[in-house]
Design a protein around this motif. Structure first.
Motif, PDB file in Angstrom:
ATOM      1  N   ILE A 109      -5.455   6.131  -1.336  1.00  0.00           N
ATOM      2  CA  ILE A 109      -4.624   4.956  -1.089  1.00  0.00           C
ATOM      3  C   ILE A 109      -4.518   4.139  -2.373  1.00  0.00           C
ATOM      4  O   ILE A 109      -5.516   3.884  -3.040  1.00  0.00           O
ATOM      5  CB  ILE A 109      -5.222   4.071   0.031  1.00  0.00           C
ATOM      6  N   ARG A 139     -10.532   6.127   0.091  1.00  0.00           N
ATOM      7  CA  ARG A 139      -9.889   5.104  -0.746  1.00  0.00           C
ATOM      8  C   ARG A 139      -9.275   5.702  -2.009  1.00  0.00           C
ATOM      9  O   ARG A 139      -8.432   5.064  -2.636  1.00  0.00           O
ATOM     10  CB  ARG A 139     -10.904   4.001  -1.084  1.00  0.00           C
ATOM     11  N   PHE A 182      -6.231  -4.988   7.158  1.00  0.00           N
ATOM     12  CA  PHE A 182      -6.736  -4.211   6.023  1.00  0.00           C
ATOM     13  C   PHE A 182      -7.857  -4.923   5.258  1.00  0.00           C
ATOM     14  O   PHE A 182      -8.896  -4.311   4.982  1.00  0.00           O
ATOM     15  CB  PHE A 182      -5.591  -3.802   5.106  1.00  0.00           C
ATOM     16  N   ILE A 239      -3.584   4.860   6.046  1.00  0.00           N
ATOM     17  CA  ILE A 239      -4.158   3.827   5.177  1.00  0.00           C
ATOM     18  C   ILE A 239      -5.444   3.277   5.784  1.00  0.00           C
ATOM     19  O   ILE A 239      -6.453   3.101   5.085  1.00  0.00           O
ATOM     20  CB  ILE A 239      -3.131   2.704   4.930  1.00  0.00           C
ATOM     21  N   ASP A 245       1.730   6.735   8.659  1.00  0.00           N
ATOM     22  CA  ASP A 245       1.413   6.229   7.321  1.00  0.00           C
ATOM     23  C   ASP A 245       0.463   5.036   7.383  1.00  0.00           C
ATOM     24  O   ASP A 245      -0.497   4.940   6.598  1.00  0.00           O
ATOM     25  CB  ASP A 245       2.691   5.878   6.554  1.00  0.00           C
ATOM     26  N   LYS A 246       0.692   4.119   8.327  1.00  0.00           N
ATOM     27  CA  LYS A 246      -0.202   2.956   8.458  1.00  0.00           C
ATOM     28  C   LYS A 246      -1.591   3.397   8.930  1.00  0.00           C
ATOM     29  O   LYS A 246      -2.617   2.844   8.501  1.00  0.00           O
ATOM     30  CB  LYS A 246       0.413   1.943   9.425  1.00  0.00           C
ATOM     31  N   TYR A 273       0.836  -1.201   0.000  1.00  0.00           N
ATOM     32  CA  TYR A 273       0.000   0.000   0.000  1.00  0.00           C
ATOM     33  C   TYR A 273       0.870   1.251   0.000  1.00  0.00           C
ATOM     34  O   TYR A 273       1.913   1.306   0.670  1.00  0.00           O
ATOM     35  CB  TYR A 273      -0.891   0.022   1.252  1.00  0.00           C
ATOM     36  N   TYR A 274       0.417   2.270  -0.726  1.00  0.00           N
ATOM     37  CA  TYR A 274       1.088   3.569  -0.747  1.00  0.00           C
ATOM     38  C   TYR A 274       0.026   4.667  -0.649  1.00  0.00           C
ATOM     39  O   TYR A 274      -1.150   4.433  -0.937  1.00  0.00           O
ATOM     40  CB  TYR A 274       1.901   3.750  -2.034  1.00  0.00           C
ATOM     41  N   ILE A 275       0.473   5.848  -0.243  1.00  0.00           N
ATOM     42  CA  ILE A 275      -0.427   6.996  -0.138  1.00  0.00           C
ATOM     43  C   ILE A 275      -0.200   7.889  -1.351  1.00  0.00           C
ATOM     44  O   ILE A 275       0.944   8.260  -1.647  1.00  0.00           O
ATOM     45  CB  ILE A 275      -0.169   7.767   1.174  1.00  0.00           C
ATOM     46  N   GLY A 334      -8.082   5.801   5.380  1.00  0.00           N
ATOM     47  CA  GLY A 334      -8.482   5.840   3.988  1.00  0.00           C
ATOM     48  C   GLY A 334      -9.425   4.699   3.628  1.00  0.00           C
ATOM     49  O   GLY A 334     -10.376   4.880   2.853  1.00  0.00           O
ATOM     50  N   ILE A 335      -9.193   3.528   4.176  1.00  0.00           N
ATOM     51  CA  ILE A 335     -10.071   2.381   3.921  1.00  0.00           C
ATOM     52  C   ILE A 335     -11.470   2.644   4.458  1.00  0.00           C
ATOM     53  O   ILE A 335     -12.458   2.179   3.890  1.00  0.00           O
ATOM     54  CB  ILE A 335      -9.470   1.097   4.525  1.00  0.00           C
ATOM     55  N   PHE A 357      -2.536   0.631  -4.337  1.00  0.00           N
ATOM     56  CA  PHE A 357      -1.836  -0.644  -4.098  1.00  0.00           C
ATOM     57  C   PHE A 357      -0.987  -0.962  -5.317  1.00  0.00           C
ATOM     58  O   PHE A 357      -1.489  -0.993  -6.443  1.00  0.00           O
ATOM     59  CB  PHE A 357      -2.833  -1.770  -3.839  1.00  0.00           C
TER      60      PHE A 357
END
Length: 542
Positions: free
Chosen positions: A502, A499, A380, A415, A411-412, A104-106, A418-419, A504
């Protein structure tokens, strides 16, 4: 001459007779244990045993890569330590993440926001303490703790998270990050005091009691407290071990207790809690109403709750009797397993005030390896399942969603937000902020850092008056990091992570937004109709 003979005699005893006697003793001792290697090769066997005992420490500090090993890599561990001690997680030269692997990245925006464009409550500066390094030598580090002032990076009034708005006493959160469930008994009084005080000073945070009940230190710390009720009913049971509504109402009367959480599952162990008898002190036993020194295994589930109908009725009773938000902590096995519970909410028009989703990578003081490794989904995908079901069944506006499972850094956490989570919990992040060195001795009661122990001797290692500042620094640094990540995405508050922010990256280099991979589902036009425990009697919790 006499002096020389005396010296030679001492040297003979120390370097020849002593070691010889030791080797002879080890040879005879080696014949006694039921250990094949030691019996066949006494000296090499003992050496192997010594190296095996030292192995975890050697790997952690010498041989594991910075991003290898677990439960947390060295890089993750040091990120928490630097946040807590120095209120900074700056690094030099570049990231050590393996960017070839999927993950995962932002997604940053082209035009990030400036600090003055952010929606944040930074009007008040508060007194704080942080460490400053004076000299970094080969074997020593000289540092001192100094006073300073810090802004707390709180949500402004319009972004405050309100849990249980329909309750008599709603829970208002001006931050998205708090301490996850850690039971008194599994952790000691010093940890509770330092974590609670640090959370209180940072504001907008909280501490969860875990299933061990409310200790005096939870309330003394001044923090917002989420009081967890586990299947063992510790702190909420009568002398016969049954649920006591009277005990519950006493806890609900406490002003610092902001919400209650029913523990239906924990990521690291889909089973009842476990506490070794060596950690069950008279004080722990008094709170839990169990015998002193007896190992405690709580049941797999609440004995009097057999289905979704009874569970929701119980939640409604606690909401009415306590006047405070009541939520539920779950682990997700498969997304369709959630259908019945959400369906029951709509049929009964009863809703928990929040759902805590705990991932399979979550921590624990004691569990079975097979259960920790393979039971329950990681956070996640589990979080995607719960958020999607809440939208699908049209109840997303009825409840808040908390996420838990190795969420230790901004950062985690971004995510998870964001989910679709509203807020997140962390247990081991706060433990490391308190000085935990990942010694993996949590179940023994002999934690060298004084965190997971009730033994007064070992607890001396953790001084709440010092560690409380580390906890405060950790919380504030995480919140500041969340705002920095939000600004980079072009949003003015972490509350707006979605979402769309974020992505992937797959093994073959393809990049996909989570909003494309997991689009939020529309509400079902008509909820499935099934006979939902139609013959169940009203639940008696008295």
């Amino acid at each position: 001459m006499n002096l020389l003979l005396t010296v030679l005699l001492i040297l003979l005893v120390v370097f020849i007779v002593g070691p010889l006697c030791l080797f002879i003793w080890l040879h005879f001792v080696a014949k006694k244990p039921q250990h094949s290697i030691i019996r066949a090769h006494p000296y090499l066997g003992w050496m192997r045993y010594l190296l095996e005992k030292m192995g975890p420490e050697l790997r952690q500090y010498w041989f594991d890569s910075d991003n290898g090993s677990g439960p947390f890599s060295r890089a993750d561990f040091l990120g928490i330590v630097f946040s807590a001690k120095y209120r900074s997680d700056l690094l030099s030269f570049g990231s050590k993440r393996d960017f070839e692997k999927p993950g995962y990245y932002i997604a940053n925006g082209l035009f990030p926001l400036l600090n003055e464009e952010l929606k944040v409550d930074n009007q008040e500066k508060i007194h704080a303490m942080k460490y400053k390094i004076d000299h970094e030598g080969l074997f020593t580090r000289r540092e001192h703790i100094e006073k300073d002032e810090v802004t707390r990076w709180l949500f402004p009034e319009e972004d405050v998270i309100i849990v249980g708005p329909e309750r008599e006493f709603p829970w208002r959160l001006s931050g998205p990050f708090g301490a996850s469930a850690t039971s008194y008994g599994a952790v000691g009084e010093h940890y509770i005091l330092s974590t609670g005080r640090g959370s209180s000073m940072a504001g907008g945070s909280w501490i969860n009691t875990g299933e061990g009940g409310i200790a005096p230190e939870h309330l003394e710390s001044g923090a917002d407290v989420v009081a967890q009720i586990g299947p063992g009913l510790f702190g909420y049971r009568d002398l016969d071990g049954n649920f006591s509504l009277a005990e519950f109402k006493l806890k609900a009367f406490e002003p610092n207790v902001k919400a209650f959480e029913l523990k239906f599952g924990q990521g690291a162990k889909i089973r009842g809690g476990h506490l070794e008898g060596s950690k069950v002190t008279p004080k722990v036993a008094s709170i839990r109403k169990v015998p002193v020194g007896q190992t405690i295994n709580s049941p797999n589930r609440f004995p009097f709750l057999h289905n979704s109908y009874e569970t929701l009725q119980f939640i409604q009773t606690l909401q009415a009797e306590g006047g405070k938000p009541v939520g539920i902590k779950i682990v997700v096995g498969y997304h369709s397993n959630l259908d019945e519970f959400f369906e029951a909410m709509n049929q009964l028009q009863i809703y928990p005030d929040f759902i805590t989703v705990d991932g399979g990578e979550g921590g624990t003081g004691a569990t079975y390896k097979s259960m920790a490794d393979s039971m329950g989904l990681p956070l996640f995908p589990a979080l995607v399942a719960v958020v999607d079901k809440a939208w699908q069944f049209g109840v997303r506006d009825k409840l808040k969603i908390f996420a838990s499972g190795k969420l230790i850094s901004a950062d985690k956490i971004a995510i998870a937000l964001g989910i679709g989570a509203d807020a997140v919990n962390s247990a081991r992040g706060f433990m490391i902020a308190n000085g935990c060195i990942m010694a993996m001795q949590c179940h023994t009661g002999k934690c060298p850092a004084g965190v997971t122990t009730t033994d007064p001797k070992y607890q001396e290692a953790l001084v709440p008056e010092e560690k409380q500042w580390r906890v405060m620094n950790y919380i504030i640094n995480v919140r500041q990091g969340l705002y920095a990540l939000g600004a980079a995405c072009g949003i003015d508050t972490p509350r707006k992570f979605s979402r769309d922010h974020i992505v992937f990256k797959t093994e073959d280099g393809q990049v996909k937004r989570l909003s494309d991979l997991f689009p939020l589902p529309g509400t079902l036009e008509e909820f499935p109709k099934r006979e939902l425990f139609a013959e169940a009697d009203n639940l008696d919790v008295g």
